[in-house]
Structures are given as C-alpha cells and as structure tokens.
Design an enzyme around this catalytic site. Structure first.
Site, PDB file in Angstrom:
ATOM      1  N   ASP A 153      -8.116   3.793   1.123  1.00  0.00           N
ATOM      2  CA  ASP A 153      -7.171   4.138   2.182  1.00  0.00           C
ATOM      3  C   ASP A 153      -7.930   4.603   3.426  1.00  0.00           C
ATOM      4  O   ASP A 153      -8.631   5.613   3.369  1.00  0.00           O
ATOM      5  CB  ASP A 153      -6.269   5.261   1.653  1.00  0.00           C
ATOM      6  CG  ASP A 153      -5.103   5.538   2.570  1.00  0.00           C
ATOM      7  OD1 ASP A 153      -5.163   5.138   3.744  1.00  0.00           O
ATOM      8  OD2 ASP A 153      -4.134   6.153   2.098  1.00  0.00           O
TER       9      ASP A 153
ATOM     10  N   CYS B  74       0.870  -1.188   0.000  1.00  0.00           N
ATOM     11  CA  CYS B  74       0.000   0.000   0.000  1.00  0.00           C
ATOM     12  C   CYS B  74       0.901   1.229   0.000  1.00  0.00           C
ATOM     13  O   CYS B  74       2.074   1.146  -0.379  1.00  0.00           O
ATOM     14  CB  CYS B  74      -0.974  -0.037   1.174  1.00  0.00           C
ATOM     15  SG  CYS B  74      -0.203  -0.032   2.803  1.00  0.00           S
TER      16      CYS B  74
ATOM     17  N   ASN C  11       2.299   1.445   4.367  1.00  0.00           N
ATOM     18  CA  ASN C  11       2.612   0.163   5.034  1.00  0.00           C
ATOM     19  C   ASN C  11       2.323   0.196   6.535  1.00  0.00           C
ATOM     20  O   ASN C  11       2.990  -0.483   7.324  1.00  0.00           O
ATOM     21  CB  ASN C  11       4.065  -0.269   4.767  1.00  0.00           C
ATOM     22  CG  ASN C  11       4.390  -1.712   5.158  1.00  0.00           C
ATOM     23  OD1 ASN C  11       5.522  -2.041   5.506  1.00  0.00           O
ATOM     24  ND2 ASN C  11       3.415  -2.595   5.117  1.00  0.00           N
TER      25      ASN C  11
ATOM     26  N   CYS D 240      -1.362   0.654   7.398  1.00  0.00           N
ATOM     27  CA  CYS D 240      -2.803   0.368   7.529  1.00  0.00           C
ATOM     28  C   CYS D 240      -3.199  -0.863   6.701  1.00  0.00           C
ATOM     29  O   CYS D 240      -3.348  -1.960   7.240  1.00  0.00           O
ATOM     30  CB  CYS D 240      -3.645   1.572   7.118  1.00  0.00           C
ATOM     31  SG  CYS D 240      -3.383   3.035   8.154  1.00  0.00           S
ATOM     32  N   ARG D 241      -3.378  -0.679   5.383  1.00  0.00           N
ATOM     33  CA  ARG D 241      -3.956  -1.752   4.574  1.00  0.00           C
ATOM     34  C   ARG D 241      -3.044  -2.955   4.396  1.00  0.00           C
ATOM     35  O   ARG D 241      -3.476  -4.103   4.589  1.00  0.00           O
ATOM     36  CB  ARG D 241      -4.356  -1.201   3.190  1.00  0.00           C
ATOM     37  CG  ARG D 241      -5.495  -0.224   3.253  1.00  0.00           C
ATOM     38  CD  ARG D 241      -5.618   0.532   1.962  1.00  0.00           C
ATOM     39  NE  ARG D 241      -4.487   1.433   1.761  1.00  0.00           N
ATOM     40  CZ  ARG D 241      -4.272   2.153   0.688  1.00  0.00           C
ATOM     41  NH1 ARG D 241      -5.100   2.056  -0.333  1.00  0.00           N
ATOM     42  NH2 ARG D 241      -3.236   2.959   0.607  1.00  0.00           N
ATOM     43  N   SER D 242      -1.780  -2.729   4.000  1.00  0.00           N
ATOM     44  CA  SER D 242      -0.946  -3.900   3.674  1.00  0.00           C
ATOM     45  C   SER D 242      -0.555  -4.735   4.905  1.00  0.00           C
ATOM     46  O   SER D 242      -0.541  -5.964   4.807  1.00  0.00           O
ATOM     47  CB  SER D 242       0.264  -3.532   2.807  1.00  0.00           C
ATOM     48  OG  SER D 242       1.114  -2.619   3.451  1.00  0.00           O
TER      49      SER D 242
HETATM   50  P1  4NP Z   1      -1.780   2.781   4.118  1.00  0.00           P
HETATM   51  O1  4NP Z   1      -2.377   4.150   4.705  1.00  0.00           O
HETATM   52  O2  4NP Z   1      -1.238   3.110   2.743  1.00  0.00           O
HETATM   53  O3  4NP Z   1      -2.966   1.886   4.039  1.00  0.00           O
HETATM   54  O4  4NP Z   1      -0.725   2.332   5.084  1.00  0.00           O
HETATM   55  C1  4NP Z   1      -1.616   5.320   4.806  1.00  0.00           C
HETATM   56  C2  4NP Z   1      -0.774   5.511   5.874  1.00  0.00           C
HETATM   57  C3  4NP Z   1      -0.048   6.682   5.996  1.00  0.00           C
HETATM   58  C4  4NP Z   1      -0.177   7.668   5.033  1.00  0.00           C
HETATM   59  C5  4NP Z   1      -1.027   7.470   3.965  1.00  0.00           C
HETATM   60  C6  4NP Z   1      -1.732   6.294   3.848  1.00  0.00           C
HETATM   61  N1  4NP Z   1       0.528   8.891   5.165  1.00  0.00           N
HETATM   62  O5  4NP Z   1       0.351   9.756   4.298  1.00  0.00           O
HETATM   63  O6  4NP Z   1       1.338   9.024   6.091  1.00  0.00           O
END
Ligand code: 4NP
Length: 150
Positions: free
Chosen positions: A122, A11, A14, A16-18
């Site tokens: 997201d 994702c 790294n 939340c989703r992955s």
């Molecule tokens: P992820 O979510 O891609 O599912 O881990 C996010 C986590 C952090 C950020 C964006 C998306 N960020 O911009 O810090």
C-alpha cells in the site's frame, strides 16, 4: 465468439493501487488488441466517489496512463456475479473479499500477483508509487499473456 473477460481490481481504498492497475490494464489490453472489460473497487467505502489519489494520477500520467475518469466505489456482493476474475492487491484485501463472497458465486478470486502470491504494498502512507507502478505493470503483462492464451 467468447465474451470479453470481465476483470475487477480490488484494494483497500480504491484510490491508489486498484485504479492504477485498472488504468494500466485497459491501456495495455488496448495495445495488445485484447477485448476486456475492467473496473476497480475498494473493500472500504471511505473514498467512494473520489478520483484517484493525486500521487497515483501523477505517476500514471508520467508513464502515459490516464486515470482521470475513474471514481472510487466499494466492492459489493453483486460484483462476484458481474465479474469473471477478481484480483486482490494484498492478502488482507483477499481475506476481506473471501468473507464477502456469496456461496456459489461465479468469479474467480485470487491475488493480483499470481502465481508469485506477493502483495502489492500500500503506497498511501509511504508514497512508493513508482515501485507500485512497476509491480502493477509486471502483473498486468502476465495477466494479459494469460488472457490471450485462454
Ligand atoms: P489503496 O490505498 O488501498 O491502494 O487505495 C489506500 C487509500 C486510502 C486508505 C488506505 C489505503 N485510507 O486509509 O484512507
């Protein structure tokens, strides 16, 4: 005997989703008696070394998944030779991975929600972790069925 398939979930951050996908996949694969190797990574490196977001950890724990050993890292070009299958959570992640992919790399690269071709949204800003977990559990179920047929 075939080697266990190596699967990388990717994702943006790294956190939340992955890592959620990774945690669900390893638990469900173990339950199904399927040998796999799994990891997760982000296209961005801002959270490298961090544990999963506490909201991701909380929803995981509430559904019986443990993410406490996972730490964020950024995806690398070497991952395209280390893994058999690289699964992008959304189209933006997929485009970033396509740009990074070395010529002739072995890994198959595609969206995680396959063949639906939907994005896993997201949840970092809107907090919809429960919806995301539901999508991830459905996707993992399909993925395990596919790997069992292979
Ligand atoms: P992820 O979510 O891609 O599912 O881990 C996010 C986590 C952090 C950020 C964006 C998306 N960020 O911009 O810090």
């Amino acid at each position: 005997m075939n080697k266990p398939p190596r699967v990388l979930f990717v994702c943006l951050g790294n956190i939340c989703r992955s890592p959620l996908a990774h945690g669900v996949f390893r638990a469900q694969a173990a339950r199904a008696g399927l040998m796999i190797e799994a990891d997760s990574a982000g296209t961005g490196g801002w959270h490298a070394g961090d544990p999963p977001d506490r909201r991701a950890q909380a929803i995981a724990q509430a559904h019986g998944y443990d993410l406490s050993d996972l730490r964020a890292r950024q995806v690398t070009r070497a991952d395209f030779d280390r893994f058999d299958l690289i699964l992008a959570m959304d189209r933006s992640n997929l485009r970033d991975l396509q740009s990074l992919r070395p010529e002739g790399a072995r890994a198959e690269l595609r969206l995680f929600l396959h063949p639906a071709q939907d994005d896993v949204p997201d949840p970092y800003y809107d907090g919809r972790f429960s919806h995301v977990l539901e999508l991830l559990e459905q996707g993992v179920e399909r993925l395990i069925a596919e790997l069992q047929r292979a």
